[in-house]
Write a protein that holds these residues in place. Structure first.
Motif, PDB file in Angstrom:
ATOM      1  N   TRP A  15       0.839  -1.282  -0.014  1.00 15.56           N
ATOM      2  CA  TRP A  15      -0.052  -0.042  -0.007  1.00 15.56           C
ATOM      3  C   TRP A  15       0.783   1.372   0.055  1.00 15.56           C
ATOM      4  N   ILE A  16       2.047   1.330   0.615  1.00 17.41           N
ATOM      5  CA  ILE A  16       2.923   2.234   0.766  1.00 17.41           C
ATOM      6  C   ILE A  16       3.712   2.467  -0.524  1.00 17.41           C
ATOM      7  N   ASN A  17       3.976   1.711  -1.319  1.00 16.41           N
ATOM      8  CA  ASN A  17       4.439   1.487  -2.550  1.00 16.41           C
ATOM      9  C   ASN A  17       3.360   2.114  -3.734  1.00 16.41           C
ATOM     10  N   ASN A  18       2.282   1.762  -3.204  1.00 16.31           N
ATOM     11  CA  ASN A  18       1.182   2.220  -4.280  1.00 16.31           C
ATOM     12  C   ASN A  18       0.979   3.731  -4.101  1.00 16.31           C
ATOM     13  N   LYS A  19       1.048   4.195  -2.771  1.00 20.23           N
ATOM     14  CA  LYS A  19       0.793   5.588  -2.487  1.00 20.23           C
ATOM     15  C   LYS A  19       1.953   6.217  -3.239  1.00 20.23           C
ATOM     16  N   GLU A  20       3.368   6.073  -3.066  1.00 24.89           N
ATOM     17  CA  GLU A  20       4.371   6.442  -3.857  1.00 24.89           C
ATOM     18  C   GLU A  20       4.254   6.488  -5.334  1.00 24.89           C
ATOM     19  N   LEU A  21       3.848   5.252  -5.871  1.00 23.97           N
ATOM     20  CA  LEU A  21       3.698   5.173  -7.355  1.00 23.97           C
ATOM     21  C   LEU A  21       2.712   6.383  -7.864  1.00 23.97           C
ATOM     22  N   HIS A  22       1.643   6.567  -7.233  1.00 25.19           N
ATOM     23  CA  HIS A  22       0.618   7.503  -7.834  1.00 25.19           C
ATOM     24  C   HIS A  22       1.241   8.974  -7.575  1.00 25.19           C
ATOM     25  N   ALA A  23       1.717   9.146  -6.495  1.00 20.76           N
ATOM     26  CA  ALA A  23       2.333  10.335  -6.167  1.00 20.76           C
ATOM     27  C   ALA A  23       3.167  10.860  -7.269  1.00 20.76           C
ATOM     28  N   ASP A  24       4.088   9.954  -7.774  1.00 21.59           N
ATOM     29  CA  ASP A  24       4.941   9.911  -8.536  1.00 21.59           C
ATOM     30  C   ASP A  24       4.500  10.302  -9.997  1.00 21.59           C
ATOM     31  N   LYS A  25       3.411   9.555 -10.455  1.00 28.89           N
ATOM     32  CA  LYS A  25       2.756   9.920 -11.413  1.00 28.89           C
ATOM     33  C   LYS A  25       1.991  11.336 -11.646  1.00 28.89           C
ATOM     34  N   LYS A  58      -0.704  29.875 -13.068  1.00 28.48           N
ATOM     35  CA  LYS A  58      -0.597  28.613 -13.326  1.00 28.48           C
ATOM     36  C   LYS A  58       0.453  27.897 -12.729  1.00 28.48           C
ATOM     37  N   LEU A  59       1.587  28.539 -13.021  1.00 29.18           N
ATOM     38  CA  LEU A  59       2.984  27.849 -12.512  1.00 29.18           C
ATOM     39  C   LEU A  59       2.879  27.658 -11.012  1.00 29.18           C
ATOM     40  N   ALA A  60       2.365  28.593 -10.364  1.00 26.66           N
ATOM     41  CA  ALA A  60       2.073  28.365  -8.870  1.00 26.66           C
ATOM     42  C   ALA A  60       1.093  27.398  -8.397  1.00 26.66           C
ATOM     43  N   ALA A  61       0.181  27.193  -9.237  1.00 25.22           N
ATOM     44  CA  ALA A  61      -0.640  25.873  -9.026  1.00 25.22           C
ATOM     45  C   ALA A  61       0.068  24.441  -9.271  1.00 25.22           C
ATOM     46  N   LEU A  62       0.656  24.533 -10.497  1.00 25.85           N
ATOM     47  CA  LEU A  62       1.406  23.365 -10.455  1.00 25.85           C
ATOM     48  C   LEU A  62       2.516  23.119  -9.577  1.00 25.85           C
ATOM     49  N   HIS A  63       3.285  24.267  -9.246  1.00 20.04           N
ATOM     50  CA  HIS A  63       4.188  24.136  -7.942  1.00 20.04           C
ATOM     51  C   HIS A  63       3.479  23.331  -6.894  1.00 20.04           C
ATOM     52  N   GLN A  64       2.285  23.898  -6.496  1.00 23.07           N
ATOM     53  CA  GLN A  64       1.640  23.363  -5.391  1.00 23.07           C
ATOM     54  C   GLN A  64       1.205  21.842  -5.567  1.00 23.07           C
ATOM     55  N   ILE A  65       0.635  21.400  -6.594  1.00 26.27           N
ATOM     56  CA  ILE A  65       0.504  20.129  -6.910  1.00 26.27           C
ATOM     57  C   ILE A  65       1.667  19.349  -6.855  1.00 26.27           C
ATOM     58  N   LEU A  66       3.070  19.577  -7.239  1.00 25.53           N
ATOM     59  CA  LEU A  66       4.056  19.086  -7.027  1.00 25.53           C
ATOM     60  C   LEU A  66       4.661  18.807  -5.490  1.00 25.53           C
ATOM     61  N   VAL A  67       4.488  20.145  -4.634  1.00 27.10           N
ATOM     62  CA  VAL A  67       4.875  20.031  -3.356  1.00 27.10           C
ATOM     63  C   VAL A  67       3.798  19.040  -2.578  1.00 27.10           C
ATOM     64  N   TYR A  68       2.325  19.162  -2.758  1.00 29.85           N
ATOM     65  CA  TYR A  68       1.275  18.202  -2.015  1.00 29.85           C
ATOM     66  C   TYR A  68       1.423  16.640  -2.346  1.00 29.85           C
ATOM     67  N   ALA A  69       2.062  16.570  -3.789  1.00 32.02           N
ATOM     68  CA  ALA A  69       2.243  15.272  -4.068  1.00 32.02           C
ATOM     69  C   ALA A  69       3.630  14.540  -3.023  1.00 32.02           C
ATOM     70  N   MET A  70       4.491  15.421  -3.178  1.00 33.37           N
ATOM     71  CA  MET A  70       5.473  15.128  -2.222  1.00 33.37           C
ATOM     72  C   MET A  70       5.057  15.055  -1.046  1.00 33.37           C
ATOM     73  N   LYS A  71       4.438  15.803  -0.358  1.00 33.79           N
ATOM     74  CA  LYS A  71       3.889  15.795   1.096  1.00 33.79           C
ATOM     75  C   LYS A  71       3.116  14.339   1.358  1.00 33.79           C
ATOM     76  N   CYS A  72       2.351  13.845   0.166  1.00 35.81           N
ATOM     77  CA  CYS A  72       1.754  12.385   0.265  1.00 35.81           C
ATOM     78  C   CYS A  72       2.566  11.555   0.419  1.00 35.81           C
ATOM     79  N   LYS A  73       3.602  11.551  -0.280  1.00 33.82           N
ATOM     80  CA  LYS A  73       4.760  10.766  -0.204  1.00 33.82           C
ATOM     81  C   LYS A  73       5.449  10.671   1.175  1.00 33.82           C
TER      82      LYS A  73
END
Length: 157
Positions: free
Chosen positions: A78-88, A112-127
């Motif tokens: 499950w942890i690997n699955n979480k990582e995989l989808h955050a990477d995607k 748009k750039l700020a929103a994309l950066h937030q997506i990257l940061v929150y995906a990282m935090k999910c990892k």
């Protein structure tokens, strides 16, 4: 003998050059130009689906970690699955939207750039965590970007 070798070399060079020019390159991969075959809205929907998968993975991992004995095999899966989808999500954000779809002179480029950066940061935090609040923030950032990029909201007014 020397002329024969030179003629064969010339013919091989012409064949290889022709093959290099005429034959398609990189048939196994997509080029990094906005060619118009991808559906941007579908990419955003895939990111939201990945966020839902991250959320379920967090829930399942949290539940499994509280059981005795701990089923480490399933917990790791499950942890690997979480990582995989955050990477995607990070890949789609950076490689598709930031690299190929958002032009330097685009309207609301900075937003748009700020929103994309937030997506990257929150995906990282999910990892990094099992905090479901990060998934909610990730979804919010994806929605903000979607509204900016696609030019409309999906909410009823």
């Amino acid at each position: 003998m020397n002329r024969k070798f030179t003629a064969v070399s010339f013919i091989l060079t012409v064949i290889l050059w022709t093959a290099g020019v005429v034959m398609p390159h990189g048939a196994w991969a997509h080029c990094e130009i906005p060619c118009g075959i991808y559906d941007d809205g579908a990419r955003i929907q895939m990111m939201l689906e990945d966020a839902t998968t991250i959320e379920k993975s967090m829930q399942q991992a949290t539940e499994l970690s509280g059981k005795t004995p701990v089923n480490y095999n399933q917990l790791v899966r499950w942890i690997n699955n979480k990582e995989l989808h955050a990477d995607k999500i990070q890949h789609t954000t950076a490689q598709y939207f930031m690299t190929q779809r958002i032009a330097l002179d685009a309207k609301d480029y900075d937003k748009k750039l700020a929103a994309l950066h937030q997506i990257l940061v929150y995906a990282m935090k999910c990892k990094q965590t099992m905090d479901l609040e990060n998934v909610a923030k990730l979804r919010g950032a994806i929605k903000t970007f979607s509204d900016l990029y696609l030019g409309h909201t999906h909410e009823k007014e």
